[in-house]
Enzyme design. Structure first.
Site, PDB file in Angstrom:
ATOM      1  N   HIS A   1       0.800  -1.276  -0.071  1.00  0.00           N
ATOM      2  CA  HIS A   1      -0.224   0.089  -0.058  1.00  0.00           C
ATOM      3  C   HIS A   1       1.029   1.204   0.011  1.00  0.00           C
ATOM      4  O   HIS A   1       1.668   1.551   1.008  1.00  0.00           O
ATOM      5  CB  HIS A   1      -0.817   0.123   1.268  1.00  0.00           C
ATOM      6  CG  HIS A   1      -2.164  -0.966   1.246  1.00  0.00           C
ATOM      7  ND1 HIS A   1      -3.031  -1.150   2.152  1.00  0.00           N
ATOM      8  CD2 HIS A   1      -2.134  -1.865   0.342  1.00  0.00           C
ATOM      9  CE1 HIS A   1      -3.903  -1.867   1.808  1.00  0.00           C
ATOM     10  NE2 HIS A   1      -3.528  -2.454   0.569  1.00  0.00           N
TER      11      HIS A   1
ATOM     12  N   TYR B   1      -9.096   5.471   6.852  1.00  0.00           N
ATOM     13  CA  TYR B   1      -9.270   5.799   8.362  1.00  0.00           C
ATOM     14  C   TYR B   1     -10.036   7.006   8.578  1.00  0.00           C
ATOM     15  O   TYR B   1     -10.095   7.805   7.898  1.00  0.00           O
ATOM     16  CB  TYR B   1      -7.871   6.299   9.097  1.00  0.00           C
ATOM     17  CG  TYR B   1      -6.885   5.136   9.332  1.00  0.00           C
ATOM     18  CD1 TYR B   1      -6.154   4.727   8.314  1.00  0.00           C
ATOM     19  CD2 TYR B   1      -6.676   4.613  10.590  1.00  0.00           C
ATOM     20  CE1 TYR B   1      -5.107   3.756   8.466  1.00  0.00           C
ATOM     21  CE2 TYR B   1      -5.796   3.599  10.801  1.00  0.00           C
ATOM     22  CZ  TYR B   1      -5.057   3.192   9.917  1.00  0.00           C
ATOM     23  OH  TYR B   1      -4.206   2.469  10.195  1.00  0.00           O
TER      24      TYR B   1
ATOM     25  N   PRO C   1      -4.483   0.427  18.596  1.00  0.00           N
ATOM     26  CA  PRO C   1      -4.369  -0.217  17.286  1.00  0.00           C
ATOM     27  C   PRO C   1      -4.163   0.871  16.292  1.00  0.00           C
ATOM     28  O   PRO C   1      -3.896   0.786  15.012  1.00  0.00           O
ATOM     29  CB  PRO C   1      -5.215  -1.229  17.063  1.00  0.00           C
ATOM     30  CG  PRO C   1      -6.510  -0.562  18.046  1.00  0.00           C
ATOM     31  CD  PRO C   1      -5.635  -0.015  19.191  1.00  0.00           C
TER      32      PRO C   1
ATOM     33  N   LYS D   1       1.038  -0.042  15.051  1.00  0.00           N
ATOM     34  CA  LYS D   1       2.466  -0.164  15.486  1.00  0.00           C
ATOM     35  C   LYS D   1       2.833  -1.102  16.568  1.00  0.00           C
ATOM     36  O   LYS D   1       4.000  -1.422  16.327  1.00  0.00           O
ATOM     37  CB  LYS D   1       2.789   1.259  16.282  1.00  0.00           C
ATOM     38  CG  LYS D   1       2.728   2.686  15.404  1.00  0.00           C
ATOM     39  CD  LYS D   1       4.178   2.640  14.768  1.00  0.00           C
ATOM     40  CE  LYS D   1       4.458   3.633  13.629  1.00  0.00           C
ATOM     41  NZ  LYS D   1       4.143   2.883  12.323  1.00  0.00           N
TER      42      LYS D   1
ATOM     43  N   TYR E   1       3.876   6.641   9.980  1.00  0.00           N
ATOM     44  CA  TYR E   1       3.113   5.361   9.577  1.00  0.00           C
ATOM     45  C   TYR E   1       3.828   4.292   8.956  1.00  0.00           C
ATOM     46  O   TYR E   1       3.900   3.062   9.240  1.00  0.00           O
ATOM     47  CB  TYR E   1       1.959   5.645   8.533  1.00  0.00           C
ATOM     48  CG  TYR E   1       0.836   4.704   8.448  1.00  0.00           C
ATOM     49  CD1 TYR E   1      -0.276   4.701   9.357  1.00  0.00           C
ATOM     50  CD2 TYR E   1       0.954   3.629   7.508  1.00  0.00           C
ATOM     51  CE1 TYR E   1      -1.383   3.869   9.241  1.00  0.00           C
ATOM     52  CE2 TYR E   1      -0.006   2.624   7.658  1.00  0.00           C
ATOM     53  CZ  TYR E   1      -1.205   2.788   8.462  1.00  0.00           C
ATOM     54  OH  TYR E   1      -2.075   1.914   8.318  1.00  0.00           O
TER      55      TYR E   1
HETATM   56  C1  PHB Z   1      -6.073  -4.307  10.344  1.00  0.00           C
HETATM   57  O1  PHB Z   1      -5.950  -4.566   9.062  1.00  0.00           O
HETATM   58  O2  PHB Z   1      -6.434  -5.286  11.108  1.00  0.00           O
HETATM   59  C2  PHB Z   1      -5.461  -3.116  10.830  1.00  0.00           C
HETATM   60  C3  PHB Z   1      -4.968  -2.314   9.873  1.00  0.00           C
HETATM   61  C4  PHB Z   1      -4.496  -1.029  10.532  1.00  0.00           C
HETATM   62  C5  PHB Z   1      -4.788  -0.717  11.853  1.00  0.00           C
HETATM   63  C6  PHB Z   1      -5.292  -1.334  12.712  1.00  0.00           C
HETATM   64  C7  PHB Z   1      -5.606  -2.824  12.195  1.00  0.00           C
HETATM   65  O3  PHB Z   1      -4.283   0.561  12.237  1.00  0.00           O
END
Ligand code: PHB
Length: 395
Positions: A79, A205, A297, A301, A389
């Site tokens: 990504h 997000y 989450p 990280k 990130y």
């Molecule tokens: C996930 O794909 O489970 C996932 C991705 C990004 C995050 C948290 C969980 O910030």
């Protein structure tokens, strides 16, 4: 009592413990890995799915895979950015353009399986399904006692113990004196797996008036999504229709975006917190990963930080054992903790920037939108997000 001795006893056979064992093996250091869980249990516990650039490098450049069979690259998805969605519109943060880096969507369960396969291939001593694991004498010659999967008593003597036993670590209780700093959040994540095609090519997000939501992916036909909920929420009380309604409402906007729905095949409520325990070294015990620190989450990280810990740990342990100088172990804390606190800030920042709290005032809400707007309209702001990130360079 069956007695064995090894150089490093690794308590915890998740990704952090296995990567520590793998890297130490590469340095010619023997390990025994112990975990009370069964392999199957770890393989089926859903966790986050984003790997930073350097986590991918660690997997592909240290012989986890046979050359040409780098599963993270063949089965993972690269990504080059994420969408930040607020005010009903998506704003892409283009990591490749901003910092020349990308991340990989590759679930933690796969990382575990790959490492487990590599350690098995290399003849690693892995004991899953053991009970009553107890660590003794970390200020002298450490011993770890446990009951084997067959019910027989065992003792492993080691020069060092790595405590990689996760967020409910018993190893961390052995550190004296210790400082624990933490922050609780008044919300949790409702996580689902659903059978549906992708709704978006990259992660979305989202900040909405009803709270945070995250659209992630797993495969072409299975997707992972989350929405902010109350920590006491009962996942069983949510029908598929109600879940989809909540997600669609949070994602809706003037651009007409909508999620592709499908049967929900897994659902759970995931509470979280920010937590750090110091020191991370106590005599001959070193803590790594969630045993020493957990992050919310948002920003994914946790696993990346654990892998960064053990990379430094393996390097420092190799030097300390080689030179027979335990003082060299102190370098681990200094190097690991610098990154831990950057990641703590980053995860806290992403969390508070995107979640809503019942105590938010009109001011808080408008300020939050102001922050998101300034982030996506500023090259410097977006670059800060992209850097954090994709992961700060290893040092
Ligand atoms: C996930 O794909 O489970 C996932 C991705 C990004 C995050 C948290 C969980 O910030």
């Amino acid at each position: 009592m069956t007695r064995t001795s090894t150089q490093v006893a690794v308590v915890g056979g998740g990704p952090a413990g296995l990567m520590a064992s793998h890297l130490l093996h590469r340095a010619g250091i023997e390990t025994v890995v112990l975990d009370h869980r069964e392999v199957r249990e770890i393989e089926t516990t859903h966790r986050a799915g984003i790997l930073e650039r350097d986590s991918v490098r660690l997997l592909t450049e240290t012989g986890v895979y046979s050359p040409g069979a780098e599963r993270v690259l063949t089965h993972g998805d690269r990504h080059g950015g994420i969408d930040l969605r607020f005010g009903g519109r998506s704003h892409r943060v283009d990591f490749e353009r901003l910092v020349g880096a990308s991340v990989w969507l590759y679930p933690q369960t796969e990382v575990f399986s790959d490492l487990h396969r590599a350690r098995t291939r290399d003849g690693g001593d892995l004991r899953y399904g053991v009970r009553d694991v107890q660590v003794h004498d970390v200020l002298g010659t450490p011993r770890v006692t446990f009951t084997g999967a067959d019910g027989s008593p065992h003792e492993v003597t080691a020069e060092l113990v790595v405590g990689a036993d996760g967020s409910r670590s018993a190893c961390r209780d052995l550190v004296e004196p210790r400082t624990r700093s933490s922050r609780e959040y008044p919300f949790a994540w409702f996580g689902i797996l659903c059978e549906a095609p992708k709704s978006a090519p990259e992660l979305v997000y989202t900040r909405s008036d009803r709270g945070f939501a995250l659209i992630s992916q797993r495969t072409e036909s299975v997707q992972r999504m989350y929405f902010q909920c109350d920590p006491g929420e009962d996942p069983g009380a949510w029908s598929d229709a109600r879940i989809w309604d909540e997600l669609q409402t949070r994602l809706a906007g003037e651009d007409g975006f909508s999620l592709v729905e499908g049967p929900v095949i897994d659902r759970s409520v995931l509470p979280f917190r920010s937590f750090v325990q110091t020191p991370v070294r106590h005599g001959n015990l070193l803590l790594a990963g969630d045993a020493a620190h957990t992050v919310p989450p948002t920003g994914a990280k946790g696993l990346n930080l654990a892998l960064a810990d053990v990379r430094v740990l393996a390097e420092v342990v190799e030097r300390a054992l080689g030179k027979k100088d335990p003082d060299l172990l102190d370098e681990y804390a200094d190097r690991a903790l610098a990154r831990v606190w950057k990641a703590q800030h980053f995860s806290y920042w992403m969390t508070t920037m995107l979640h809503r709290s019942a105590s938010d005032t009109d001011f808080d809400e408008a300020r939050q939108l102001g922050e998101l707007n300034s982030l996506v309209s500023s090259e410097a702001g977006s670059t800060y997000l992209a850097e954090g990130y994709t992961g700060w360079p290893a040092r």
